[in-house]
Enzyme design. Structure first.
Site, PDB file in Angstrom:
ATOM      1  N   VAL A   1     -10.410  -0.085  17.551  1.00 47.96           N
ATOM      2  CA  VAL A   1      -9.530  -0.629  16.534  1.00 47.96           C
ATOM      3  C   VAL A   1     -10.401  -0.854  15.290  1.00 47.96           C
ATOM      4  CG1 VAL A   1      -8.677  -3.337  16.083  1.00 47.96           C
ATOM      5  CG2 VAL A   1      -8.252  -2.046  18.356  1.00 47.96           C
ATOM      6  N   ASP A   2      -9.759  -0.417  14.070  1.00 51.28           N
ATOM      7  CA  ASP A   2     -10.573  -0.598  12.943  1.00 51.28           C
ATOM      8  C   ASP A   2     -11.916   0.142  13.045  1.00 51.28           C
ATOM      9  OD1 ASP A   2      -8.431  -1.942  11.963  1.00 51.28           O
ATOM     10  OD2 ASP A   2      -9.058  -3.810  12.601  1.00 51.28           O
TER      11      ASP A   2
ATOM     12  N   HIS B   1      -8.059  -1.036   5.743  1.00 53.16           N
ATOM     13  CA  HIS B   1      -8.533  -2.191   6.244  1.00 53.16           C
ATOM     14  C   HIS B   1      -9.076  -3.032   5.255  1.00 53.16           C
ATOM     15  CE1 HIS B   1      -9.477  -5.050   9.423  1.00 53.16           C
ATOM     16  NE2 HIS B   1     -10.707  -5.150   8.781  1.00 53.16           N
TER      17      HIS B   1
ATOM     18  N   ALA C   1      -7.387  -3.912  -5.048  1.00 51.94           N
ATOM     19  CA  ALA C   1      -8.885  -2.855  -4.699  1.00 51.94           C
ATOM     20  C   ALA C   1      -8.180  -1.976  -3.838  1.00 51.94           C
ATOM     21  CB  ALA C   1      -9.893  -3.300  -4.349  1.00 51.94           C
TER      22      ALA C   1
ATOM     23  N   ASP D   1      -9.839   6.563  15.168  1.00 49.01           N
ATOM     24  CA  ASP D   1     -10.042   6.826  16.446  1.00 49.01           C
ATOM     25  C   ASP D   1      -9.438   6.210  17.556  1.00 49.01           C
ATOM     26  OD1 ASP D   1     -11.516   4.604  16.550  1.00 49.01           O
ATOM     27  OD2 ASP D   1     -13.604   5.742  16.463  1.00 49.01           O
TER      28      ASP D   1
ATOM     29  N   ASN E   1      -6.748   5.020   7.904  1.00 45.75           N
ATOM     30  CA  ASN E   1      -5.935   3.729   7.759  1.00 45.75           C
ATOM     31  C   ASN E   1      -6.880   3.002   6.638  1.00 45.75           C
ATOM     32  OD1 ASN E   1      -4.832   1.316   8.849  1.00 45.75           O
ATOM     33  ND2 ASN E   1      -6.738   0.675   9.855  1.00 45.75           N
TER      34      ASN E   1
ATOM     35  N   SER F   1     -12.031  -0.999   3.150  1.00 46.64           N
ATOM     36  CA  SER F   1     -12.227   0.382   3.611  1.00 46.64           C
ATOM     37  C   SER F   1     -11.129   1.398   4.047  1.00 46.64           C
ATOM     38  CB  SER F   1     -13.032   0.164   4.973  1.00 46.64           C
ATOM     39  OG  SER F   1     -14.043  -1.001   4.572  1.00 46.64           O
TER      40      SER F   1
ATOM     41  N   ASN G   1       0.850  -1.137   0.091  1.00 53.22           N
ATOM     42  CA  ASN G   1      -0.024   0.124   0.114  1.00 53.22           C
ATOM     43  C   ASN G   1       0.839   1.262  -0.177  1.00 53.22           C
ATOM     44  OD1 ASN G   1      -3.005  -0.502   0.056  1.00 53.22           O
ATOM     45  ND2 ASN G   1      -2.212  -2.002   1.339  1.00 53.22           N
TER      46      ASN G   1
HETATM   47  C1  4DW Z   1      -4.771  -2.794  13.769  1.00 55.32           C
HETATM   48  C2  4DW Z   1      -5.550  -2.748  14.933  1.00 55.32           C
HETATM   49  C3  4DW Z   1      -5.054  -3.467  15.927  1.00 55.32           C
HETATM   50  C4  4DW Z   1      -3.672  -3.934  16.085  1.00 55.32           C
HETATM   51  C5  4DW Z   1      -2.915  -3.689  14.952  1.00 55.32           C
HETATM   52  C6  4DW Z   1      -3.572  -2.811  13.675  1.00 55.32           C
HETATM   53  C7  4DW Z   1      -5.250  -1.892  12.732  1.00 55.32           C
HETATM   54  C8  4DW Z   1      -5.115  -0.256  12.307  1.00 55.32           C
HETATM   55  C9  4DW Z   1      -4.495   0.367  13.403  1.00 55.32           C
HETATM   56  C10 4DW Z   1      -3.145   0.546  13.858  1.00 55.32           C
HETATM   57  N1  4DW Z   1      -2.867   1.422  14.888  1.00 55.32           N
HETATM   58  C11 4DW Z   1      -4.068   1.785  15.460  1.00 55.32           C
HETATM   59  C12 4DW Z   1      -5.148   1.130  14.342  1.00 55.32           C
HETATM   60  C13 4DW Z   1      -6.514   1.371  14.737  1.00 55.32           C
HETATM   61  O1  4DW Z   1      -7.308   0.994  14.115  1.00 55.32           O
HETATM   62  N2  4DW Z   1      -6.727   2.159  15.682  1.00 55.32           N
HETATM   63  C14 4DW Z   1      -5.869   2.774  16.633  1.00 55.32           C
HETATM   64  N3  4DW Z   1      -4.406   2.524  16.340  1.00 55.32           N
HETATM   65  N4  4DW Z   1      -6.043   3.633  17.817  1.00 55.32           N
HETATM   66  C15 4DW Z   1      -3.119  -4.706  17.255  1.00 55.32           C
HETATM   67  O2  4DW Z   1      -3.967  -5.152  17.820  1.00 55.32           O
HETATM   68  N5  4DW Z   1      -1.804  -4.534  17.447  1.00 55.32           N
HETATM   69  C16 4DW Z   1      -1.006  -5.047  18.589  1.00 55.32           C
HETATM   70  C17 4DW Z   1       0.316  -5.716  18.229  1.00 55.32           C
HETATM   71  C18 4DW Z   1       0.555  -6.610  17.370  1.00 55.32           C
HETATM   72  C19 4DW Z   1       1.865  -6.903  16.900  1.00 55.32           C
HETATM   73  O3  4DW Z   1       2.828  -6.230  17.099  1.00 55.32           O
HETATM   74  O4  4DW Z   1       2.016  -8.049  16.395  1.00 55.32           O
HETATM   75  C20 4DW Z   1      -0.766  -3.981  19.661  1.00 55.32           C
HETATM   76  O5  4DW Z   1      -0.709  -4.417  20.687  1.00 55.32           O
HETATM   77  O6  4DW Z   1      -0.549  -3.020  19.350  1.00 55.32           O
HETATM   78  C1  GAR Z   2      -3.097  -4.775   3.797  1.00 53.29           C
HETATM   79  O1  GAR Z   2      -3.839  -5.734   3.344  1.00 53.29           O
HETATM   80  C2  GAR Z   2      -3.813  -3.801   4.770  1.00 53.29           C
HETATM   81  O2  GAR Z   2      -5.331  -3.552   4.370  1.00 53.29           O
HETATM   82  C3  GAR Z   2      -3.771  -4.685   6.164  1.00 53.29           C
HETATM   83  O3  GAR Z   2      -2.536  -5.107   6.304  1.00 53.29           O
HETATM   84  C4  GAR Z   2      -2.009  -5.215   4.866  1.00 53.29           C
HETATM   85  C5  GAR Z   2      -0.871  -4.543   4.516  1.00 53.29           C
HETATM   86  O4  GAR Z   2      -0.120  -4.875   3.353  1.00 53.29           O
HETATM   87  N1  GAR Z   2      -4.001  -3.778   7.254  1.00 53.29           N
HETATM   88  C6  GAR Z   2      -4.896  -4.150   8.599  1.00 53.29           C
HETATM   89  O5  GAR Z   2      -4.980  -5.566   8.374  1.00 53.29           O
HETATM   90  C7  GAR Z   2      -5.020  -3.586   9.234  1.00 53.29           C
HETATM   91  N2  GAR Z   2      -6.181  -3.572  10.120  1.00 53.29           N
HETATM   92  P1  GAR Z   2       1.063  -4.073   2.942  1.00 53.29           P
HETATM   93  O6  GAR Z   2       2.128  -3.918   3.874  1.00 53.29           O
HETATM   94  O7  GAR Z   2       1.336  -4.678   1.525  1.00 53.29           O
HETATM   95  O8  GAR Z   2       0.559  -2.558   2.477  1.00 53.29           O
END
Ligand code: 4DW
Ligand code: GAR
Length: 220
Positions: free
Chosen positions: A148-149, A113, A177, A145, A111, A140, A18
């Protein structure tokens, strides 16, 4: 240099496809933003090489090395301010950002997703979509905020689930996409065609497609 171009930071943890899509889009003549900085929480993220190839400034901030999440977010905020960043794009960035950081960047932090939110937040979205038997899946782009997602949805692209799909095949089509959707949403924000209103993201009429919504955008 066009002074009106927004300065974007892309935060990554891995592959960076991305990020690559955003680099390629912003490289197009007339695009209202440039990728000014790439930040990774992992030194081995493949996306860092993409940034290097594109001549973009890179920074690695490892929370554990900095003494935890608060210090990490402090360093992150400082780096973003020093670089004069207008907008942050999370692109496969896997660290939860705390409420304070998110509030400071509210409306300027987005972000992508891999599902049609609010369906399938979290991980393994493609496998879960197959197991649920949905016939339309997709991706999406949303404002971030403290959840999460969650957060106001800016744009979505639908991807049909095919009868013989497995999670990998579906993921490949959703990823294609994602690459189109993310750059289009970034462009709309930079052109001030997205407004945060009453807890939702409202698109300007000029941003709407024939179907009346931002869905399945054609490549620019
Ligand atoms: C996302 C959601 C949860 C974790 C990781 C990524 C999706 C996008 C995102 C990143 N940072 C964010 C978001 C979000 O939607 N909202 C907020 N911040 N506020 C997740 O659970 N990560 C855990 C660690 C994973 C790892 O390092 O393998 C964590 O404890 O951070
Ligand atoms: C993508 O599919 C993105 O939508 C997803 O991680 C991948 C990263 O790929 N993100 C999440 O799941 C966040 N909740 P990339 O490093 O090749 O862009």
């Amino acid at each position: 240099m066009n002074p009106a171009r927004k300065r974007v930071a892309v935060l990554i943890s891995g592959r960076g496809s991305n990020l690559q899509a955003l680099i390629d889009a912003t490289d197009q003549k007339g695009f209202p933003a440039e990728v000014a900085l790439v930040i990774s929480d992992r030194p081995d993220a493949q996306g860092l090489q993409r940034a290097e190839r594109a001549g973009i400034a890179r920074l690695v901030l490892v929370p554990k090395e900095l003494g935890g999440r608060a210090a990490f977010e402090g360093a992150l905020d400082e780096a973003l301010r020093e670089a004069g960043i207008d907008l942050i794009c999370l692109a496969g960035f896997m660290r939860i950002l705390g409420a304070d950081f998110v509030a400071r960047w509210q409306g300027r932090l987005i972000n992508i997703h891999p599902s049609l939110l609010p369906a399938f937040p979290g991980l393994d979205t493609h496998q879960r979509a197959l197991e649920a038997g949905v016939k339309l899946h997709g991706c999406s782009v949303h404002f971030v905020d403290a959840g999460v997602d969650s957060g106001p949805i800016i744009g979505q692209a639908a991807v049909p689930v095919l009868p013989d799909d497995d999670a990998d095949g579906l993921a490949d089509r959703v990823l294609a996409a994602e690459h189109r959707l993310y750059s289009r949403c970034l462009e709309l924000i930079c052109l001030d065609q997205v407004q945060l209103l009453g807890g939702g993201a409202k698109l300007a009429p000029a941003a709407a497609t024939k179907s009346g919504a931002l869905a399945n955008p054609e490549p620019r």
